[in-house]
Design an enzyme around this catalytic site. Sequence first.
Site, mmCIF file in Angstrom:
data_model
loop_
_atom_site.group_PDB
_atom_site.id
_atom_site.type_symbol
_atom_site.label_atom_id
_atom_site.label_comp_id
_atom_site.label_asym_id
_atom_site.label_seq_id
_atom_site.Cartn_x
_atom_site.Cartn_y
_atom_site.Cartn_z
ATOM 1 N N GLU A 48 17.357 34.916 -15.240
ATOM 2 C CA GLU A 48 18.161 33.700 -15.265
ATOM 3 C C GLU A 48 17.964 32.962 -16.598
ATOM 4 O O GLU A 48 16.837 32.796 -17.070
ATOM 5 C CB GLU A 48 17.711 32.829 -14.093
ATOM 6 C CG GLU A 48 18.430 31.533 -13.908
ATOM 7 C CD GLU A 48 17.898 30.767 -12.693
ATOM 8 O OE1 GLU A 48 18.568 29.822 -12.266
ATOM 9 O OE2 GLU A 48 16.808 31.127 -12.192
ATOM 10 N N LYS A 53 25.620 29.808 -10.279
ATOM 11 C CA LYS A 53 24.599 29.513 -9.289
ATOM 12 C C LYS A 53 25.080 28.420 -8.342
ATOM 13 O O LYS A 53 25.660 27.422 -8.772
ATOM 14 C CB LYS A 53 23.309 29.080 -9.989
ATOM 15 C CG LYS A 53 22.090 28.960 -9.076
ATOM 16 C CD LYS A 53 20.833 28.728 -9.902
ATOM 17 C CE LYS A 53 19.576 28.711 -9.049
ATOM 18 N NZ LYS A 53 18.350 28.554 -9.864
ATOM 19 N N TYR A 89 13.380 19.843 -6.736
ATOM 20 C CA TYR A 89 12.171 19.370 -6.080
ATOM 21 C C TYR A 89 10.971 19.884 -6.856
ATOM 22 O O TYR A 89 11.067 20.853 -7.615
ATOM 23 C CB TYR A 89 12.102 19.874 -4.644
ATOM 24 C CG TYR A 89 12.257 21.373 -4.522
ATOM 25 C CD1 TYR A 89 11.162 22.224 -4.661
ATOM 26 C CD2 TYR A 89 13.504 21.951 -4.282
ATOM 27 C CE1 TYR A 89 11.300 23.589 -4.575
ATOM 28 C CE2 TYR A 89 13.654 23.321 -4.188
ATOM 29 C CZ TYR A 89 12.551 24.129 -4.336
ATOM 30 O OH TYR A 89 12.703 25.491 -4.254
ATOM 31 N N CYS A 123 18.758 33.492 -8.462
ATOM 32 C CA CYS A 123 17.456 32.938 -8.063
ATOM 33 C C CYS A 123 17.467 32.240 -6.702
ATOM 34 O O CYS A 123 17.453 32.885 -5.666
ATOM 35 C CB CYS A 123 16.957 32.009 -9.145
ATOM 36 S SG CYS A 123 15.186 31.629 -8.985
ATOM 37 N N ASN A 150 7.596 71.501 43.858
ATOM 38 C CA ASN A 150 7.971 71.209 45.240
ATOM 39 C C ASN A 150 6.759 71.286 46.173
ATOM 40 O O ASN A 150 6.598 70.468 47.090
ATOM 41 C CB ASN A 150 9.033 72.192 45.714
ATOM 42 C CG ASN A 150 10.371 72.008 45.015
ATOM 43 O OD1 ASN A 150 11.132 72.946 44.844
ATOM 44 N ND2 ASN A 150 10.671 70.786 44.590
#
Length: 684
Positions: A59, A128, A134, A188, A498
């Site tokens: 990337e 993307k 975060y 990604c 049997n």
Amino acid sequence: MSSDDVAAFDGGSVDDGLLRIAAATPKIRVGDVSGNASAILSCVRAAAREGARALVLPELCLTGYTCGDLFHDRALLRACETALKNLLASTTDIPVLYTVGLPVAYGESVYNCAAVCCAGSLLGLSVKTSLPSYGEFYEGRWFASANALDRGARVSYAGCRNVPLAARLVYTCEDEGAEDVRVGVELCEDLWVPNPPSTDMALHVGATVMLNPSASSETVGKSAYRRELVCGQSARLYCAYAYADAGEGESTTDLVFAGENLIAENGALLAKTDLFTCDMALADVDIERCLVERRRTTTWAPLGGASVQCEEVPFSFRSCDAAEDVDAAARVDGETAPKAPSILRSSLDSTRVAPRKPFVPANTVDLSERCETIFTLQAAGLKTRLAHTNTKAAVIGLSGGLDSTLALLVTVRAFDMLELPRTSIYAVSMPGFGTTERTKSNAARLAEQLGVDFRVIPIGSAVERHFEDIGHDPAVRDVTYENAQARERTQVLMDLGNEVGGFVIGTGDLSELALGWATYNADHMSMYGVNAGVPKTLVRHLVAYAADAFGGETAQILRDVLDTPVSPELLPPTGDGEIAQKTEDLVGPYELHDFFLYHILRFGFRPGKIYRMACRSFEGVYEPTVILHWLRTFYRRFFAQQFKRSCLPDGPKVGSVSLSPRGDWRMPSDASAALWLQEIDALE
């Protein structure tokens, strides 16, 4: 050969649906667009020299993933466009589809893109969708999501007009014979979300290869999770998945990138690079196998309609300028490379080597776990049947050979699970004209060690009386001579069943069922066939596992059983009392037949592909002429003997391959083998 040699097309070569793909990490410098472009070009050339047809790079590798606020700098954005234009010009004659990660400005936003290029053409800009914002990631600060784009957006970029700019672009090959090469690209974080774009690309457009340009920072434990994620997605989608990770050259201000590159197929990791290297992962992925898996899986449901924004982008591995000379060798910097395989490769021209024993795990720990699981499955199946019918006895013909030994071990375990006395298991030795002292002795000793009832019922006199009844000369040792013994043994077992109120336990295995190596209404018949799902190569390992588990004298007996040649013992022994009739001399090596069986039933591969795979796998063990001979035998017998499989007794399925006529294998008993035998004849 020049360092710039590139694998070229050879329209006449045989292919087995194998596509060579690569994932690489170039050494970069953050913000050095021109230098990074040179590193990218080196990776493309290296992949081409290795014969790869698809290459995924990390990337934002053209700028570096860690450029931060520089992504909004106009100089950087313009430099990227110029560098990509130069890359396209430098790769006109290189038949490799490759990705270049870069930022692209469009309208009022900048997008995190993978430019997908091939043979000098910019096919599309895959955008993307999922932008992490975060912790240490702040992509939302610089980039807009693909969700912000209008459907059908087109741009002029790097000297190319009308280039699609979107997520969920699937690049579909138009070259003859390679139409199943359909490449999806997601970036990604798109893989890490609950519903990755690759799912839509596979379901809606049938993408068979997924490329993921990524920049995944390294932390403790993340590598294992990343591998599980890539393998898991390839398993869910029945596809090949190549993942390229950012590495050396990225800023280490707050993060470290390890450059782990991965290639998976249908849940299996085919290739990977070590952490903290800038190496290339290379693998031959089986496109045909991926498609077979989808076609045979009833829960795979291709979706049509326009509810998801997937778009097909057609491409060719040949540049427009070279279209009239598609068989010419590729050129780089004026040099000509030798001819090499075409887009899809043959098994003989592949790095991929199939295991010789596909039913048997190569890892010792895995093999022990597999054996324990199979024993439990077999015993659980018999236990349930005995409990359901309130049957408290079992009868088994114990010859001293592999299959009957395994069946006895399974029966003992089932009785232990039911807390029934082992003395209610009647193991019967029925010596005939071919029985040797070795097998008869092993049967008696094993029964004693396991604590089961053991009986010897000779069948010679009864068979001779039967010969008189039908007027057969016992000096003529033909199929009548052999099968009369087999049917007499089954009659003894059924009548004894049997007498004691017990089930007759079948001993025949999966390999014998495939070859029809059973006497109709003799060893072909039972009340429950515990070995029906176990191939011969795995039977051997199961008995060896039991020997290790028991130890002592039982282990010695079991190991001698393993060393005994496989034989029905229907013809008289040699002069020195040894087995004269060896099954593998008559029908061929079981390791070959199990190899054929697995790839025919599991993946539906055609004879030519299986032959070439076997030649690679058994190189140095069997000559190609020998493999071809037994492959013909397998197909001839497999078709001719289907009538025996159409009326099989019940038996447990223990693996992915089964020949039960009630579920896994439904085939008319009078189907013609001509089509398959013709292909085998053409291989000579």
